[in-house]
Design an enzyme around this catalytic site. Structure first.
Site, PDB file in Angstrom:
ATOM      1  N   ARG A 135      -1.892   5.312  -4.096  1.00 45.48           N
ATOM      2  CA  ARG A 135      -3.029   4.574  -3.533  1.00 45.48           C
ATOM      3  C   ARG A 135      -4.218   5.523  -3.384  1.00 45.48           C
ATOM      4  O   ARG A 135      -4.221   6.400  -2.532  1.00 45.48           O
ATOM      5  CB  ARG A 135      -2.680   3.954  -2.181  1.00 45.48           C
ATOM      6  CG  ARG A 135      -3.895   3.292  -1.525  1.00 45.48           C
ATOM      7  CD  ARG A 135      -3.581   2.262  -0.460  1.00 45.48           C
ATOM      8  NE  ARG A 135      -3.071   2.810   0.767  1.00 45.48           N
ATOM      9  CZ  ARG A 135      -3.001   2.121   1.919  1.00 45.48           C
ATOM     10  NH1 ARG A 135      -3.399   0.874   1.974  1.00 45.48           N
ATOM     11  NH2 ARG A 135      -2.486   2.681   2.994  1.00 45.48           N
ATOM     12  N   ASP A 169      -1.428   4.374  11.177  1.00 45.24           N
ATOM     13  CA  ASP A 169      -2.369   4.968  10.240  1.00 45.24           C
ATOM     14  C   ASP A 169      -3.776   4.530  10.615  1.00 45.24           C
ATOM     15  O   ASP A 169      -4.000   4.014  11.712  1.00 45.24           O
ATOM     16  CB  ASP A 169      -2.004   4.627   8.794  1.00 45.24           C
ATOM     17  CG  ASP A 169      -2.123   3.132   8.474  1.00 45.24           C
ATOM     18  OD1 ASP A 169      -2.692   2.374   9.289  1.00 45.24           O
ATOM     19  OD2 ASP A 169      -1.647   2.732   7.396  1.00 45.24           O
TER      20      ASP A 169
END
Length: 548
Positions: free
Chosen positions: A177, A457
């Protein structure tokens, strides 16, 4: 007959396109820099930036124009100009063998030990995350790229005093990603300007590893974050076409999964699949960022006020509607419908809490697989087995794309339906505390952070500060600990903030508190949670002080 000259095909003289490495302000040496940023790699990066950077900037300005319309009263909906796509028969290209069975994927940062553990976790895939699970220090980003090179070459190992780490015989398939279109890599410039972080991350991985991964069917595979429109997806498709032609990789080899983690993109899922149909294998419910985007997109609309984050679950209202529409859309177009992240992690020295964490994992994954999802995400290797067992019990095949089920019709109104619930002092306190803890860790170079039994996150901090902003903006009623209620105000925020600040300082000790960058984190949280206008992304101002 000559081929038409386009920005994607026009050659640029090599001597004009070398990107410049300016490095971090700290001046600290970065390991593996010369191995990753070779002259030829810099030429490739500069070529990507010159060809696609201008369109990226146009699309980012389009985001602001779209948000202005939402702020003025318009609500998200499907594009009128693409009805022909939604009404015609087509499917995406078939997934390659390595991405056919995706029942449990693990995600994590690009540090060496965590990558090896993820590859060995038993998950079907591992998403190496340069974005929300990584703090984008230049050292972290370069280390991640070096680790990718070593993985591709069979050399990703690590030795400590206690043990040696090696990748086993049946590793998870790698997906990468890159950072989102809105972010820049300030340590590498092209024509004097920072280059796109998206093109930096994806370009380096493709340049160093694309041919080798393609030769044995291991990739290159990607997750694409935070898209807001099919035009942004089409730009990625242009990048893929150019990169494959430049590197001599067969067109269609690059495969991507798009995270549907913004509210505007949720109304363009078919269009995103269509423009990427040669290169896409599925869509993913990026549910934590999706909650943040829901708040941000509808920020001027009091009717869409959300309760405490803990009360905003996937089993109802706009989150359930979005999940079901994603499944129906993907399966109609031959694509995987991936479920969302389970953030629970094992709890040491507390059997009851540990059992509760595993029970939440199983319940969440059972909901997903019964709804029709073809796979899911976990954040910790210890949770892979529980998620796998749940999917195995309810999904005997490799996916559910062709399974016969009654797909519910999800209206646009259902996609916007807010959760009922309460806004509480405890919820406010948690948002402030968790937001500050996460930002402090991020500024210290860590992007995946265990907090109160969850692996958090950047999306966590974004939700936390956006909820505080929304509650302040609309003067929400807050239920206090003593049972009374108070209108959300800067006074109430200031009181709870002061209490949280002092409690953190007492818990950690003054020296650790300062060294851990908690004062900076607290200031940044307050700035982005109480400003007159909601900042688009917390990570943009945070990045400016990351390596200052």
């Amino acid at each position: 007959m000559n081929a038409p000259v386009t920005p994607e095909t026009t050659p640029i003289p090599r001597h004009r396109v070398l990107a410049k490495v300016v490095g971090p302000k700290s001046g600290e040496a970065v390991a593996d820099l010369d191995r990753v940023l070779t002259p030829d790699a810099l030429l490739f990066l500069a070529d990507l930036e010159r060809r696609f950077g201008p369109q990226r900037r146009i699309l980012l300005s389009d985001r602001q124009l779209r948000q202005d319309r939402f702020d003025d009263g318009e609500l998200p909906g499907v594009p009128l100009e693409t009805a022909h796509i939604r009404n015609s028969a087509w499917e995406v290209d078939p997934a390659p063998k390595a991405l056919t069975d995706r029942r449990v994927e693990i995600t994590g940062p690009v540090s060496r030990k965590m990558m090896i553990n993820a590859f060995n976790s038993g998950a079907t895939q591992f998403m190496a995350d340069f974005e929300d699970a990584s703090s984008p220090t230049f050292a972290n980003m370069i280390e991640g790229q070096a680790n990718m090179i070593d993985y591709t070459n069979g050399q990703l190992t690590m030795k400590t005093e206690k043990r040696a780490y090696v990748i086993g015989d049946n590793p998870a398939t790698l997906l990468v990603r890159p950072r989102g279109w809105h972010l820049e890599e300030k340590n590498v410039t092209v024509d004097g300007l920072p280059m796109s972080a998206s093109l930096f991350d994806l370009g380096l991985h493709l340049f160093h590893n694309g041919v080798a991964l393609a030769s044995d069917g291991r990739g290159p595979f990607f997750y694409l974050p935070k898209l807001e429109s099919y035009q942004e997806a089409r730009l990625w498709n242009d990048v893929f076409n150019f990169a494959q032609a430049s590197l001599g990789i067969e067109n269609g080899t690059i495969k991507a999964t798009v995270l549907i983690e913004t509210l505007p993109a949720a109304f363009q899922m078919e269009e995103i699949l269509y423009v990427l149909r040669r290169h896409i294998t599925g869509l993913n419910c990026g549910r934590w960022d999706y909650i943040f985007s829901y708040i941000k997109t509808l920020r001027n609309h009091k009717a869409f006020l959300l309760p405490d984050r803990a009360q905003v679950g996937m089993d109802r209202d706009f989150l359930r509607a979005y999940s079901l529409r994603l499944i129906e859309t993907c399966h109609r177009r031959g694509a995987h419908a991936m479920g969302g992240m389970a953030a629970q992690i094992p709890v040491k020295n507390d059997d009851a809490a540990n059992d509760a964490a595993f029970a939440k994992i199983r319940a969440d994954k059972e909901r997903e697989v019964r709804a029709g999802h073809d796979g899911t995400w976990v954040a910790h290797p210890a949770m892979v087995a529980a998620a796998t067992e749940t999917f195995d019990a309810h999904m005997p095949g490799k996916h559910q794309i062709k399974a016969k089920r009654q797909a519910p019709r999800i209206s646009d109104e259902a996609m916007l339906e807010p959760h009922d619930g309460t806004i509480t002092e405890a919820g406010l306190r948690t948002n402030i505390e968790v937001g500050i803890r996460y930002i402090a860790a991020w500024l210290s170079g860590r992007g995946a952070v265990p907090i109160h039994g969850l692996m958090e996150d950047a999306a966590t901090a974004e939700i936390s500060r956006a909820q505080v902003w929304q509650w302040l903006r609309h003067g929400a009623d807050v239920q206090l600990a003593d049972g009374s209620s108070e209108r959300m105000s800067s006074t109430l925020y200031g009181r709870i903030y002061d209490e949280v600040f002092e409690a953190l300082q007492t818990e950690l000790g003054r020296d650790t508190f300062i060294a851990g960058r908690f004062p900076e984190a607290a200031r940044l949280f307050t700035q982005t949670a109480t400003s007159a206008d909601l900042p688009e992304f917390l990570t943009i101002p945070a990045y400016e002080i990351l390596e200052a």
